[in-house]
Design a protein around this motif. Structure first.
Motif, PDB file in Angstrom:
ATOM      1  N   GLY A 175       0.763  -1.238   0.000  1.00 28.90           N
ATOM      2  CA  GLY A 175       0.000   0.000   0.000  1.00 28.90           C
ATOM      3  C   GLY A 175       0.793   1.288   0.000  1.00 28.90           C
ATOM      4  O   GLY A 175       1.998   1.312   0.275  1.00 28.90           O
ATOM      5  N   GLU A 176       0.093   2.363  -0.339  1.00 25.40           N
ATOM      6  CA  GLU A 176       0.632   3.724  -0.361  1.00 25.40           C
ATOM      7  C   GLU A 176      -0.544   4.681  -0.191  1.00 25.40           C
ATOM      8  O   GLU A 176      -1.601   4.486  -0.803  1.00 25.40           O
ATOM      9  CB  GLU A 176       1.339   3.983  -1.691  1.00 25.40           C
ATOM     10  CG  GLU A 176       1.771   5.416  -1.933  1.00 25.40           C
ATOM     11  CD  GLU A 176       2.376   5.603  -3.330  1.00 25.40           C
ATOM     12  OE1 GLU A 176       3.027   4.662  -3.835  1.00 25.40           O
ATOM     13  OE2 GLU A 176       2.165   6.680  -3.927  1.00 25.40           O
ATOM     14  N   ILE A 177      -0.370   5.698   0.644  1.00 28.10           N
ATOM     15  CA  ILE A 177      -1.396   6.719   0.863  1.00 28.10           C
ATOM     16  C   ILE A 177      -0.824   8.063   0.410  1.00 28.10           C
ATOM     17  O   ILE A 177       0.147   8.547   0.991  1.00 28.10           O
ATOM     18  CB  ILE A 177      -1.815   6.807   2.347  1.00 28.10           C
ATOM     19  CG1 ILE A 177      -2.344   5.460   2.842  1.00 28.10           C
ATOM     20  CG2 ILE A 177      -2.866   7.909   2.543  1.00 28.10           C
ATOM     21  CD1 ILE A 177      -2.527   5.394   4.361  1.00 28.10           C
ATOM     22  N   ASN A 195      -4.785   9.998  -3.249  1.00 31.49           N
ATOM     23  CA  ASN A 195      -4.957   8.665  -3.822  1.00 31.49           C
ATOM     24  C   ASN A 195      -4.550   7.551  -2.867  1.00 31.49           C
ATOM     25  O   ASN A 195      -3.683   7.742  -1.999  1.00 31.49           O
ATOM     26  CB  ASN A 195      -4.141   8.535  -5.112  1.00 31.49           C
ATOM     27  CG  ASN A 195      -4.845   9.165  -6.293  1.00 31.49           C
ATOM     28  OD1 ASN A 195      -5.889   8.679  -6.725  1.00 31.49           O
ATOM     29  ND2 ASN A 195      -4.295  10.255  -6.812  1.00 31.49           N
ATOM     30  N   LEU A 196      -5.175   6.413  -3.059  1.00 31.70           N
ATOM     31  CA  LEU A 196      -4.795   5.176  -2.389  1.00 31.70           C
ATOM     32  C   LEU A 196      -4.243   4.228  -3.439  1.00 31.70           C
ATOM     33  O   LEU A 196      -4.857   4.027  -4.496  1.00 31.70           O
ATOM     34  CB  LEU A 196      -6.002   4.529  -1.707  1.00 31.70           C
ATOM     35  CG  LEU A 196      -6.749   5.373  -0.673  1.00 31.70           C
ATOM     36  CD1 LEU A 196      -7.882   4.550  -0.056  1.00 31.70           C
ATOM     37  CD2 LEU A 196      -5.818   5.887   0.409  1.00 31.70           C
ATOM     38  N   VAL A 197      -3.076   3.664  -3.155  1.00 34.22           N
ATOM     39  CA  VAL A 197      -2.442   2.712  -4.064  1.00 34.22           C
ATOM     40  C   VAL A 197      -2.329   1.373  -3.335  1.00 34.22           C
ATOM     41  O   VAL A 197      -1.837   1.309  -2.212  1.00 34.22           O
ATOM     42  CB  VAL A 197      -1.041   3.188  -4.501  1.00 34.22           C
ATOM     43  CG1 VAL A 197      -0.425   2.193  -5.477  1.00 34.22           C
ATOM     44  CG2 VAL A 197      -1.117   4.585  -5.129  1.00 34.22           C
ATOM     45  N   ARG A 215       1.094  -0.321   9.818  1.00 27.38           N
ATOM     46  CA  ARG A 215       1.759   0.919  10.191  1.00 27.38           C
ATOM     47  C   ARG A 215       2.484   1.519   8.983  1.00 27.38           C
ATOM     48  O   ARG A 215       3.127   0.808   8.217  1.00 27.38           O
ATOM     49  CB  ARG A 215       2.745   0.681  11.340  1.00 27.38           C
ATOM     50  CG  ARG A 215       2.086   0.091  12.582  1.00 27.38           C
ATOM     51  CD  ARG A 215       3.020   0.088  13.766  1.00 27.38           C
ATOM     52  NE  ARG A 215       3.286   1.427  14.256  1.00 27.38           N
ATOM     53  CZ  ARG A 215       2.470   2.112  15.056  1.00 27.38           C
ATOM     54  NH1 ARG A 215       1.315   1.584  15.451  1.00 27.38           N
ATOM     55  NH2 ARG A 215       2.798   3.316  15.460  1.00 27.38           N
ATOM     56  N   PHE A 216       2.355   2.832   8.833  1.00 23.35           N
ATOM     57  CA  PHE A 216       2.964   3.545   7.717  1.00 23.35           C
ATOM     58  C   PHE A 216       3.844   4.678   8.240  1.00 23.35           C
ATOM     59  O   PHE A 216       3.597   5.225   9.319  1.00 23.35           O
ATOM     60  CB  PHE A 216       1.882   4.158   6.817  1.00 23.35           C
ATOM     61  CG  PHE A 216       1.255   3.202   5.836  1.00 23.35           C
ATOM     62  CD1 PHE A 216       1.287   3.469   4.475  1.00 23.35           C
ATOM     63  CD2 PHE A 216       0.606   2.041   6.259  1.00 23.35           C
ATOM     64  CE1 PHE A 216       0.704   2.614   3.552  1.00 23.35           C
ATOM     65  CE2 PHE A 216       0.014   1.175   5.356  1.00 23.35           C
ATOM     66  CZ  PHE A 216       0.059   1.456   3.995  1.00 23.35           C
TER      67      PHE A 216
END
Length: 278
Positions: free
Chosen positions: A73-75, A90-92, A226-227
């Motif tokens: 994921g990526e935010i 975007n959400l990836v 966790r990011f």
């Protein structure tokens, strides 16, 4: 570097040979899961500048619990390119495959093949864009005024606003968010939200998450991990943009990007408390 107590990311110079530009990128040491994030920043514009405020799991390669990028994921709280008046939220996500999005799903943690499943793109009718400010490209180093970008990341729902009015109760709990009104000519709101149940690209990775991991992820995976916070200032843009690596456009079309700065005045995080802890 820091200046007057603020973090500054700068397009500092052309590379030797002129085929690229030297700029800045930082990643937080701490990681976070769910909560309210605020970023007060002056963001550079024009000259094909491409700054971003975003979150990735674990390391700069996005290697998290569910595998290599994009599986974990990526935010993207904010991406903006060149002279646009909007930011993109975007959400990836992604899932392993034998090769691309048309191939069979594989439990390979996105190595080597994968399908990227993102909210970005024309098929979403620009639903990722939110209005921030018109850009004046006549200035020496064009920039937006300082704005506060706010991310509310909760299970199954993520929302980003620019300059909202936040209401707190006497105990310091957030009890309300009022979006800023956008100008009548803007054409876009000042906020965007994604709910898992109504976001096809988020739901598209559900089978991969529930099939490929012994410990079943939460329904909102990969956004249940966790990011870390990432800030960067790049030059170029999406497919077809000028200033590609090794191109002389880094000195011509995009040459005036040198000296552009993203100035981060404040970053604050209110992480959701773990109710399972004493």
């Amino acid at each position: 570097f820091s200046r007057d107590g603020k973090l500054v990311l700068k397009v500092a110079s052309h590379c030797e040979g002129g085929g690229c530009l030297n700029s800045g990128r930082v990643m937080s040491k701490d990681s976070f899961k769910y909560g309210l994030f605020t970023f007060s920043a002056k963001v550079p514009k024009c000259n094909y500048i491409w700054p971003a405020i975003w979150l990735l799991p674990n390391n700069t390669h996005g290697e998290g619990t569910y595998g290599r990028w994009p599986c974990s994921g990526e935010i993207d709280v904010l991406e903006t390119v060149h002279d646009g008046a909007c930011g993109a939220f975007n959400l990836v996500a992604g899932y392993g495959s034998a090769g691309g999005c048309g191939a069979e799903m594989m439990c390979n943690k996105c190595v080597p093949g994968y399908c990227t499943s993102t909210t970005m793109g024309q098929s979403h009718n620009n639903a990722d864009l939110y209005y921030i400010e018109d850009a004046d490209c006549n200035a020496e180093h064009p920039t937006w005024e300082e704005h506060r970008f706010v991310l509310n990341w909760q299970p199954d729902e993520l929302t980003t606003w620019v300059d909202p009015y936040l209401t707190w109760d006497e105990e310091g709990h957030l009890v309300g968010v009022t979006p800023k009104a956008s100008p009548p000519t803007a054409g876009f709101p000042t906020w965007r939200t994604y709910k898992r149940e109504t976001t096809p690209t988020w739901k598209a990775v559900g089978d991969f998450m529930q099939t490929c991991f012994e410990e079943k992820p939460a329904p909102d995976a990969p956004f249940d991990d966790r990011f870390k916070i990432v800030l960067n200032i790049a030059v170029g843009g999406y497919g077809g943009a000028p200033c590609r690596w090794g191109s002389n456009e880094c000195q011509t079309t995009c040459g005036k990007a040198v000296g552009s700065e993203m100035i981060m005045a404040d970053i604050s995080v209110w992480e959701l408390a773990d109710k399972g802890k004493a």
